[in-house]
Scaffold this active site. Structure first.
Site, short mmCIF file in Angstrom:
data_model
loop_
_atom_site.label_atom_id
_atom_site.label_comp_id
_atom_site.label_asym_id
_atom_site.label_seq_id
_atom_site.Cartn_x
_atom_site.Cartn_y
_atom_site.Cartn_z
N ASP A 14 -6.97 -0.93 -1.79
CA ASP A 14 -5.73 -0.18 -2.02
C ASP A 14 -5.26 0.25 -0.63
O ASP A 14 -5.94 1.04 0.04
CB ASP A 14 -6.03 1.03 -2.91
N VAL A 15 -4.10 -0.25 -0.20
CA VAL A 15 -3.66 0.01 1.18
C VAL A 15 -3.23 1.45 1.40
O VAL A 15 -2.99 1.86 2.54
CB VAL A 15 -2.52 -0.96 1.61
N ASN A 29 1.17 -7.97 3.26
CA ASN A 29 2.15 -8.34 2.23
C ASN A 29 2.34 -7.28 1.14
O ASN A 29 3.40 -7.22 0.52
CB ASN A 29 1.71 -9.67 1.60
N TYR A 36 13.04 1.74 -0.23
CA TYR A 36 12.55 0.41 0.11
C TYR A 36 13.21 -0.09 1.40
O TYR A 36 12.53 -0.57 2.32
CB TYR A 36 12.85 -0.55 -1.05
N LYS A 73 11.36 -0.92 4.97
CA LYS A 73 11.35 -2.25 5.58
C LYS A 73 11.99 -2.23 6.98
O LYS A 73 11.54 -2.94 7.88
CB LYS A 73 12.06 -3.25 4.67
P1 NAD Z 1 4.78 -8.40 -6.26
O1 NAD Z 1 5.00 -7.08 -6.93
O2 NAD Z 1 4.58 -9.60 -7.09
O3 NAD Z 1 3.60 -8.30 -5.23
C1 NAD Z 1 3.25 -7.14 -4.56
C2 NAD Z 1 1.75 -7.11 -4.43
O4 NAD Z 1 1.37 -5.94 -3.70
C3 NAD Z 1 1.05 -7.04 -5.80
O5 NAD Z 1 -0.04 -7.92 -5.77
C4 NAD Z 1 0.63 -5.59 -5.89
O6 NAD Z 1 -0.50 -5.41 -6.72
C5 NAD Z 1 0.31 -5.33 -4.41
N1 NAD Z 1 0.23 -3.91 -4.10
C6 NAD Z 1 1.11 -2.93 -4.38
N2 NAD Z 1 0.63 -1.75 -3.98
C7 NAD Z 1 -0.58 -1.97 -3.42
C8 NAD Z 1 -1.57 -1.15 -2.84
N3 NAD Z 1 -1.42 0.18 -2.75
N4 NAD Z 1 -2.68 -1.73 -2.35
C9 NAD Z 1 -2.87 -3.06 -2.43
N5 NAD Z 1 -1.98 -3.90 -3.00
C10 NAD Z 1 -0.85 -3.35 -3.49
O7 NAD Z 1 6.06 -8.59 -5.30
P2 NAD Z 1 6.42 -9.77 -4.29
O8 NAD Z 1 7.85 -10.12 -4.55
O9 NAD Z 1 5.41 -10.84 -4.28
O10 NAD Z 1 6.40 -8.98 -2.89
C11 NAD Z 1 5.44 -9.20 -1.87
C12 NAD Z 1 5.99 -8.67 -0.56
O11 NAD Z 1 7.16 -9.40 -0.21
C13 NAD Z 1 6.40 -7.20 -0.61
O12 NAD Z 1 6.08 -6.57 0.60
C14 NAD Z 1 7.90 -7.28 -0.81
O13 NAD Z 1 8.55 -6.13 -0.36
C15 NAD Z 1 8.21 -8.49 0.04
N6 NAD Z 1 9.48 -9.15 -0.27
C16 NAD Z 1 9.67 -9.78 -1.48
C17 NAD Z 1 10.89 -10.42 -1.71
C18 NAD Z 1 11.18 -11.13 -2.98
O14 NAD Z 1 12.33 -11.53 -3.20
N7 NAD Z 1 10.20 -11.37 -3.85
C19 NAD Z 1 11.90 -10.39 -0.71
C20 NAD Z 1 11.66 -9.73 0.48
C21 NAD Z 1 10.43 -9.12 0.71
#
Ligand code: NAD
Length: 251
Positions: A65-66, A89, A155, A159
């Site tokens: 857990d980060v 990530n 958010y 970022k």
């Molecule tokens: P997602 O919700 O599928 O994945 C997020 C992951 O982070 C999950 O596995 C979740 O369990 C984990 N997580 C959350 N809190 C945590 C914690 N405290 N400790 C450990 N793990 C934790 O979303 P995603 O779309 O795959 O996003 C992944 C990354 O990409 C994020 O940082 C998001 O902001 C970024 N992002 C996503 C998009 C998009 O369009 N999907 C666009 C830009 C940036």
């Protein structure tokens, strides 16, 4: 060779239980890295690690857990100094109008997306410095680090801070051979947002992207591999935008 393979490298991916993190872990393993999938949902990362191993890759699951310093300390103690690559990530969004958002939710977003990224990067850098072989840290930011949209104030602020943090860490850690770069995706289709993009609002958003399409996780593969590998050995402190031109859409 432009894109080096990652054989012999150990890569940590946080938030690897779903979405982009899971995809990143699979891509890095496919390119030869020994991947540590870290997340809170141990069953999901255990299964993912087994899937990678069953296709010939090297993978292990690590509870993390980060936002929890005890969990972070355990995880980094377990990894020792073998880390070469970190993909920071893990992230959450908790959409809400700014006027109604609770302070608790605002803090959760900042704790995960900003403090979590710093906590992981700092521990990784200490391990890399101890191993004296440098490394590459990739912080997953977003185009919302550069522009804004409704209902994502916390958010977007988190970022933007990750983009600036990336530069500050790159400056301080270049002396240890550690490179720190940000990967800034636009809107990427994943299981959690797929339904939204079939709504009128979702389709209108796609129409504002100059390439008139969402990104796919695979669109991030080459940029990710570039930042992870020695192909980007002279890149540090940069923010690589992968968004179909969304950031340059007309005002
Ligand atoms: P997602 O919700 O599928 O994945 C997020 C992951 O982070 C999950 O596995 C979740 O369990 C984990 N997580 C959350 N809190 C945590 C914690 N405290 N400790 C450990 N793990 C934790 O979303 P995603 O779309 O795959 O996003 C992944 C990354 O990409 C994020 O940082 C998001 O902001 C970024 N992002 C996503 C998009 C998009 O369009 N999907 C666009 C830009 C940036």
């Amino acid at each position: 060779m432009v894109m080096q393979d990652l054989n012999g490298k150990t890569a940590l991916v946080t938030g690897a239980s779903s979405g982009l993190g899971l995809h990143f872990a699979e891509v890095l393993a496919h390119h030869g890295a020994s991947v540590v999938l870290a997340a809170r949902q141990i069953n999901a990362i255990d299964e993912a690690a087994q899937r990678i191993i069953s296709t010939g890759g090297k993978a292990e699951a690590l509870p993390l857990d980060v936002t929890d310093s005890v969990s972070l300390d355990h995880a980094f103690a377990a990894m020792g100094s073998r880390l070469d690559i970190v993909v920071n990530n893990a992230g959450i969004s908790l959409p809400s109008s700014a006027i109604d958002m609770s302070e608790a939710d605002f803090s959760r977003v900042i704790d995960t997306n900003l403090t979590g990224v710093f906590s992981v990067a700092q521990r990784a850098a200490r391990a890399m410095r101890a191993g004296a072989k440098g490394g590459s840290i990739i912080n997953v930011a977003s185009i919302l680090g550069f522009r804004v949209a409704g209902h994502v104030a916390a958010y977007a602020a988190s970022k933007a801070a990750v983009v600036q943090l990336t530069k500050a860490l790159a400056l301080e850690w270049a002396r240890y051979g550690i490179r720190v770069n940000a990967l800034c995706p636009g809107y990427i289709e994943t299981p959690i947002n797929r339904d939204f993009f079939t709504t009128d609002q979702g389709r209108a958003l796609i129409n504002r992207i100059p390439q008139r399409r969402l990104g796919t996780p695979a669109d991030l593969d080459a940029p990710l591999l570039l930042l992870c590998s020695d192909a980007s050995s002279y890149m540090t402190g940069s923010s690589l935008v992968v968004d179909g031109g969304h950031l340059v859409s007309s005002l």
